[in-house]
Motif scaffolding. Structure first.
Motif, PDB file in Angstrom:
ATOM      1  N   PRO A 163       1.172  -1.260  -0.039  1.00  0.00           N
ATOM      2  CA  PRO A 163       0.100  -0.044  -0.234  1.00  0.00           C
ATOM      3  C   PRO A 163       1.258   0.940   0.225  1.00  0.00           C
ATOM      4  O   PRO A 163       0.150   2.233  -0.807  1.00  0.00           O
ATOM      5  CB  PRO A 163      -0.934  -0.037   1.580  1.00  0.00           C
ATOM      6  N   ARG A 164       1.936   1.205   0.718  1.00  0.00           N
ATOM      7  CA  ARG A 164       2.714   2.112   0.723  1.00  0.00           C
ATOM      8  C   ARG A 164       3.066   2.496  -0.524  1.00  0.00           C
ATOM      9  O   ARG A 164       3.612   3.855  -0.743  1.00  0.00           O
ATOM     10  CB  ARG A 164       3.979   1.838   2.211  1.00  0.00           C
ATOM     11  N   ARG A 165       3.974   1.318  -1.754  1.00  0.00           N
ATOM     12  CA  ARG A 165       4.201   1.630  -1.939  1.00  0.00           C
ATOM     13  C   ARG A 165       3.440   2.648  -3.509  1.00  0.00           C
ATOM     14  O   ARG A 165       3.160   3.023  -4.586  1.00  0.00           O
ATOM     15  CB  ARG A 165       4.753   0.225  -3.115  1.00  0.00           C
ATOM     16  N   ARG A 166       2.109   1.743  -3.398  1.00  0.00           N
ATOM     17  CA  ARG A 166       0.931   2.058  -4.404  1.00  0.00           C
ATOM     18  C   ARG A 166       0.888   3.565  -4.075  1.00  0.00           C
ATOM     19  O   ARG A 166       0.583   4.587  -5.055  1.00  0.00           O
ATOM     20  CB  ARG A 166      -0.405   1.211  -4.711  1.00  0.00           C
ATOM     21  N   LEU A 167       0.883   4.209  -2.523  1.00  0.00           N
ATOM     22  CA  LEU A 167       1.335   5.715  -2.496  1.00  0.00           C
ATOM     23  C   LEU A 167       2.291   6.162  -3.223  1.00  0.00           C
ATOM     24  O   LEU A 167       1.343   7.553  -3.824  1.00  0.00           O
ATOM     25  CB  LEU A 167       0.744   5.981  -0.973  1.00  0.00           C
ATOM     26  N   ALA A 199      -8.518  12.440  -4.976  1.00  0.00           N
ATOM     27  CA  ALA A 199      -9.598  10.926  -4.566  1.00  0.00           C
ATOM     28  C   ALA A 199      -9.187  10.328  -4.505  1.00  0.00           C
ATOM     29  O   ALA A 199      -8.699   9.125  -3.540  1.00  0.00           O
ATOM     30  CB  ALA A 199     -11.303  11.121  -4.770  1.00  0.00           C
ATOM     31  N   ALA A 200      -8.224   9.417  -5.032  1.00  0.00           N
ATOM     32  CA  ALA A 200      -7.414   8.016  -5.310  1.00  0.00           C
ATOM     33  C   ALA A 200      -5.956   8.247  -4.616  1.00  0.00           C
ATOM     34  O   ALA A 200      -5.931   7.447  -3.747  1.00  0.00           O
ATOM     35  CB  ALA A 200      -7.149   8.308  -6.859  1.00  0.00           C
ATOM     36  N   LEU A 201      -5.908   9.535  -4.625  1.00  0.00           N
ATOM     37  CA  LEU A 201      -4.727   9.696  -2.989  1.00  0.00           C
ATOM     38  C   LEU A 201      -5.244   9.325  -1.897  1.00  0.00           C
ATOM     39  O   LEU A 201      -4.388   8.635  -1.239  1.00  0.00           O
ATOM     40  CB  LEU A 201      -3.518  11.147  -3.088  1.00  0.00           C
ATOM     41  N   ALA A 202      -6.381  10.296  -1.058  1.00  0.00           N
ATOM     42  CA  ALA A 202      -7.074   9.581  -0.691  1.00  0.00           C
ATOM     43  C   ALA A 202      -7.122   7.803   0.003  1.00  0.00           C
ATOM     44  O   ALA A 202      -7.350   7.765   0.924  1.00  0.00           O
ATOM     45  CB  ALA A 202      -8.560  10.386   0.222  1.00  0.00           C
ATOM     46  N   GLY A 244      -5.982   5.704   2.425  1.00  0.00           N
ATOM     47  CA  GLY A 244      -5.956   5.283   3.557  1.00  0.00           C
ATOM     48  C   GLY A 244      -6.218   3.270   3.742  1.00  0.00           C
ATOM     49  O   GLY A 244      -6.245   2.799   4.085  1.00  0.00           O
ATOM     50  N   GLY A 245      -5.772   2.963   2.075  1.00  0.00           N
ATOM     51  CA  GLY A 245      -4.975   2.016   2.274  1.00  0.00           C
ATOM     52  C   GLY A 245      -3.569   1.817   3.047  1.00  0.00           C
ATOM     53  O   GLY A 245      -3.418   0.243   3.663  1.00  0.00           O
ATOM     54  N   VAL A 246      -2.490   2.810   3.491  1.00  0.00           N
ATOM     55  CA  VAL A 246      -1.764   2.611   4.346  1.00  0.00           C
ATOM     56  C   VAL A 246      -2.309   2.942   5.866  1.00  0.00           C
ATOM     57  O   VAL A 246      -1.544   1.657   6.761  1.00  0.00           O
ATOM     58  CB  VAL A 246      -0.878   3.890   3.650  1.00  0.00           C
ATOM     59  N   LEU A 256      -4.297  -6.768  -8.802  1.00  0.00           N
ATOM     60  CA  LEU A 256      -5.247  -7.498  -8.113  1.00  0.00           C
ATOM     61  C   LEU A 256      -6.527  -7.015  -7.972  1.00  0.00           C
ATOM     62  O   LEU A 256      -6.962  -7.556  -6.993  1.00  0.00           O
ATOM     63  CB  LEU A 256      -4.416  -6.189  -6.456  1.00  0.00           C
ATOM     64  N   VAL A 257      -7.477  -6.649  -8.787  1.00  0.00           N
ATOM     65  CA  VAL A 257      -8.246  -6.698  -8.290  1.00  0.00           C
ATOM     66  C   VAL A 257      -8.584  -7.440  -9.768  1.00  0.00           C
ATOM     67  O   VAL A 257     -10.124  -7.864  -9.224  1.00  0.00           O
ATOM     68  CB  VAL A 257      -8.913  -4.988  -9.707  1.00  0.00           C
ATOM     69  N   GLN A 258      -8.123  -8.020 -10.162  1.00  0.00           N
ATOM     70  CA  GLN A 258      -8.275  -9.251 -11.574  1.00  0.00           C
ATOM     71  C   GLN A 258      -9.105 -10.677 -10.410  1.00  0.00           C
ATOM     72  O   GLN A 258      -9.358 -11.394 -10.630  1.00  0.00           O
ATOM     73  CB  GLN A 258      -6.966  -9.786 -12.570  1.00  0.00           C
ATOM     74  N   ARG A 259      -7.847 -10.095  -8.843  1.00  0.00           N
ATOM     75  CA  ARG A 259      -8.000 -11.734  -8.367  1.00  0.00           C
ATOM     76  C   ARG A 259      -9.419 -11.699  -7.546  1.00  0.00           C
ATOM     77  O   ARG A 259      -9.852 -10.640  -7.245  1.00  0.00           O
ATOM     78  CB  ARG A 259      -7.210 -11.240  -7.253  1.00  0.00           C
ATOM     79  N   SER A 260      -9.824 -13.281  -7.611  1.00  0.00           N
ATOM     80  CA  SER A 260     -11.053 -13.775  -7.515  1.00  0.00           C
ATOM     81  C   SER A 260     -10.909 -13.337  -5.586  1.00  0.00           C
ATOM     82  O   SER A 260     -12.187 -13.646  -5.389  1.00  0.00           O
ATOM     83  CB  SER A 260     -11.861 -14.220  -8.341  1.00  0.00           C
TER      84      SER A 260
END
Length: 158
Positions: free
Chosen positions: A16-20, A87-90, A94-96, A150-154
């Motif tokens: 999550p930190r890497r994505r942020l 909004a995406a940053l927020a 939130g994930g962090v 990550l979204v693809q993983r069911s």
């Protein structure tokens, strides 16, 4: 000895930190480069004119243009794309600190790229003007690279 050396090295940031951090880096890149004799760079925080070198923050630009409604539609997409980006940053933040719905963050990044692509397309319609959409390309690449797998993983979502 290897265990001691490994313990002295700080741990790698979590996913999550890497994505942020990747999303934060997107703010440092010009989202659209406009070449019309001189170069103008549109960032999420404002625009930079090269001749003379000057930064106009987005809120000043909107105020000088007599507000959002006075802008042409393709320039109205600029603050809209910035809103989607914030909004995406927020969501990523939130994930962090707690939880993140990756579908929301990824979708907001896609909306950021698509809405700002409208800015580049509108700006490129001027005669003798070239608008290079760096931000939209990078935003869509981030959505595809960081969020789509990550979204693809069911098994990730109920």
């Amino acid at each position: 000895m290897a265990g001691v050396a490994a313990s002295l090295v700080s741990p790698a940031p979590s996913a999550p930190r890497r994505r942020l951090l990747v999303l934060l880096a997107l703010a440092l890149v010009p989202w659209t480069v406009v070449v019309e004799g001189d170069v103008t760079l549109l960032f999420p925080f404002g625009l930079v004119n090269a001749n003379p070198l000057h930064l106009t923050p987005l809120d000043d630009y909107l105020r000088f243009a007599q507000g959002f409604a006075a802008l042409p539609e393709y320039l109205q997409a600029w603050p809209v794309s910035v809103g989607c980006y914030l909004a995406a940053l927020a969501s990523a933040l939130g994930g962090v600190v707690w939880r993140e719905d990756l579908r929301v963050t990824g979708g907001l990044i896609v909306l950021t790229g698509l809405s700002h692509a409208g800015v580049a397309i509108g700006l490129s319609r001027g005669i003798g003007r070239i608008a290079l959409p760096l931000g939209p390309v990078l935003a869509l690449a981030i959505a595809w690279w960081c969020y789509w797998p990550l979204v693809q993983r069911s098994d990730r979502f109920p």
